[in-house]
Write a protein that holds these residues in place. Structure first.
Motif, PDB file in Angstrom:
ATOM      1  N   ASN A 130       0.869  -1.181   0.000  1.00 61.47           N
ATOM      2  CA  ASN A 130       0.000   0.000   0.000  1.00 61.47           C
ATOM      3  C   ASN A 130       0.902   1.227   0.000  1.00 61.47           C
ATOM      4  OD1 ASN A 130      -1.887   2.033   0.434  1.00 61.47           O
ATOM      5  ND2 ASN A 130      -3.029   0.881   1.978  1.00 61.47           N
ATOM      6  N   ILE A 131       1.436   1.543  -1.174  1.00 63.37           N
ATOM      7  CA  ILE A 131       2.501   2.531  -1.281  1.00 63.37           C
ATOM      8  C   ILE A 131       2.016   3.950  -0.961  1.00 63.37           C
ATOM      9  CG2 ILE A 131       2.177   2.966  -3.750  1.00 63.37           C
ATOM     10  CD1 ILE A 131       5.542   2.670  -1.826  1.00 63.37           C
ATOM     11  N   GLY A 132       0.713   4.178  -1.093  1.00 63.92           N
ATOM     12  CA  GLY A 132       0.190   5.508  -0.789  1.00 63.92           C
ATOM     13  C   GLY A 132      -0.422   5.633   0.588  1.00 63.92           C
ATOM     14  N   GLY A 133      -0.398   4.551   1.377  1.00 60.60           N
ATOM     15  CA  GLY A 133      -0.975   4.595   2.717  1.00 60.60           C
ATOM     16  C   GLY A 133      -2.461   4.883   2.717  1.00 60.60           C
ATOM     17  N   PRO A 173      -0.848   2.383  -6.961  1.00 60.93           N
ATOM     18  CA  PRO A 173      -0.613   3.680  -6.331  1.00 60.93           C
ATOM     19  C   PRO A 173      -1.880   4.530  -6.308  1.00 60.93           C
ATOM     20  CG  PRO A 173       0.198   3.712  -8.566  1.00 60.93           C
ATOM     21  CD  PRO A 173      -0.229   2.288  -8.297  1.00 60.93           C
ATOM     22  N   PRO A 174      -1.884   5.597  -5.520  1.00 54.67           N
ATOM     23  CA  PRO A 174      -3.018   6.528  -5.546  1.00 54.67           C
ATOM     24  C   PRO A 174      -3.199   7.110  -6.941  1.00 54.67           C
ATOM     25  CG  PRO A 174      -1.583   6.986  -3.675  1.00 54.67           C
ATOM     26  CD  PRO A 174      -0.855   6.004  -4.549  1.00 54.67           C
ATOM     27  N   PHE A 175      -4.436   7.469  -7.268  1.00 59.54           N
ATOM     28  CA  PHE A 175      -4.679   8.078  -8.564  1.00 59.54           C
ATOM     29  C   PHE A 175      -4.262   9.548  -8.517  1.00 59.54           C
ATOM     30  CE2 PHE A 175      -7.231  10.579 -11.530  1.00 59.54           C
ATOM     31  CZ  PHE A 175      -6.912   9.924 -12.712  1.00 59.54           C
ATOM     32  N   VAL A 181       2.480  10.385 -10.681  1.00 62.93           N
ATOM     33  CA  VAL A 181       2.439   9.001 -10.207  1.00 62.93           C
ATOM     34  C   VAL A 181       3.831   8.373 -10.201  1.00 62.93           C
ATOM     35  CG1 VAL A 181       2.069   7.877 -12.452  1.00 62.93           C
ATOM     36  CG2 VAL A 181       1.083   6.872 -10.378  1.00 62.93           C
ATOM     37  N   ARG A 182       4.751   8.936 -10.963  1.00 62.95           N
ATOM     38  CA  ARG A 182       6.084   8.341 -11.046  1.00 62.95           C
ATOM     39  C   ARG A 182       6.781   8.292  -9.693  1.00 62.95           C
ATOM     40  NH1 ARG A 182       9.504  10.176 -16.272  1.00 62.95           N
ATOM     41  NH2 ARG A 182      10.931   8.666 -15.276  1.00 62.95           N
ATOM     42  N   SER A 226      -4.170   3.462 -17.166  1.00 66.20           N
ATOM     43  CA  SER A 226      -3.997   4.907 -17.066  1.00 66.20           C
ATOM     44  C   SER A 226      -2.555   5.353 -16.890  1.00 66.20           C
ATOM     45  CB  SER A 226      -4.827   5.449 -15.894  1.00 66.20           C
ATOM     46  OG  SER A 226      -4.378   4.886 -14.671  1.00 66.20           O
ATOM     47  N   ASP A 227      -1.671   4.426 -16.480  1.00 65.61           N
ATOM     48  CA  ASP A 227      -0.324   4.891 -16.111  1.00 65.61           C
ATOM     49  C   ASP A 227       0.807   3.914 -16.424  1.00 65.61           C
ATOM     50  OD1 ASP A 227      -0.745   2.923 -14.184  1.00 65.61           O
ATOM     51  OD2 ASP A 227      -1.087   4.336 -12.555  1.00 65.61           O
ATOM     52  N   TYR A 228       0.538   2.862 -17.203  1.00 64.86           N
ATOM     53  CA  TYR A 228       1.589   1.861 -17.390  1.00 64.86           C
ATOM     54  C   TYR A 228       2.859   2.390 -18.054  1.00 64.86           C
ATOM     55  CZ  TYR A 228       0.262   1.074 -22.318  1.00 64.86           C
ATOM     56  OH  TYR A 228       0.009   1.226 -23.655  1.00 64.86           O
TER      57      TYR A 228
END
Length: 232
Positions: A131-134, A168-170, A176-177, A209-211
């Motif tokens: 959960n990288i964004g907490g 990650p969070p949107f 996002v990087r 959306s972010d790959y």
């Protein structure tokens, strides 16, 4: 074949091209990046078309969906990944049906998997979900909990650690990087431990959306749904 199914092959080609462009920009080989097709809510016929178009790794969010579609796909070579949160009482359904669990998030789930795979012919490959964004709304362990859980996996004879996964969070655009970069550093740190029962080579991050940003930051696996199938 309907136009809808024809479009799947076209969409696969477009995603492959996007992967190649991102890999080139990152100075990487696109062959080192695995595409997993996210098949949540898609019909078995749609999934067949996806596999026939060359996407031979599929990811389901719910074990029941995976089990329902599996009989219609057994003649096609592919691997099945469980990418959604796994309820511990559903661990018993994974042996023989799942090639990788990408969402290991607790010692309790690990114990349930150990019990389920005690009689299996081969260990289950797992990724630790971070959960990288907490975010309270998402499952996964906090970054500080990755190493203790990784060590627990490596003490488990029927489960094998293969790497890390994150959603990650949107956030808009390149912001996002930062989250992907944090995940890559965690990945490198775990690799450096060289723990037993471990072949840490998979960093699963990046979706429709972010790959491209995930590839730029070191993803070895991306999970794409909408860009392959179109909107639900």
């Amino acid at each position: 074949m309907t136009e809808r199914y024809c479009n799947i092959a076209e969409r696969v080609q477009k995603v492959r091209e996007g992967m190649a462009q991102a890999a080139l920009k990152a100075g990487r080989r696109v062959e080192d990046i695995t595409l997993v097709g996210v098949t949540k809510t898609r019909t078995a016929d749609e999934v067949r078309r996806l596999i026939e178009a060359g996407v031979d790794h599929i990811g389901e969010n719910r074990i029941q969906e995976l089990l329902d579609k599996r009989p219609f796909l057994t003649d096609l070579p592919h691997t099945a990944h469980m990418i959604g949160h796994l309820q511990r009482n559903k661990a018993k359904f994974l042996p023989g049906c799942v090639d990788m669990l990408q969402s290991l998030d607790s010692a309790e789930t690990l114990a349930a998997l150990e019990k389920a795979y005690a009689g299996a012919p081969a260990p289950l490959d797992v990724l630790i979900e971070v959960n990288i964004g907490g975010e309270a709304s998402k499952s996964g362990v906090a970054p500080a909990g990755v190493l203790p859980l990784a060590e627990a996996v490596c003490q488990s004879p029927h489960v094998r650690l293969r790497g890390l996964m994150a959603i990650p969070p949107f956030v808009e655009g390149e912001k996002v990087r930062g989250y992907f970069a944090q995940m890559h550093q965690l990945f490198v740190d775990i690799q450096s431990k060289k723990m037993d029962n471990s072949t840490v080579e998979v960093l699963s991050m990046g979706m429709s959306s972010d790959y491209p940003y995930a590839i730029l930051e070191g993803a070895t696996m991306i999970r794409v749904g909408t860009d392959l199938f179109g909107p639900r």
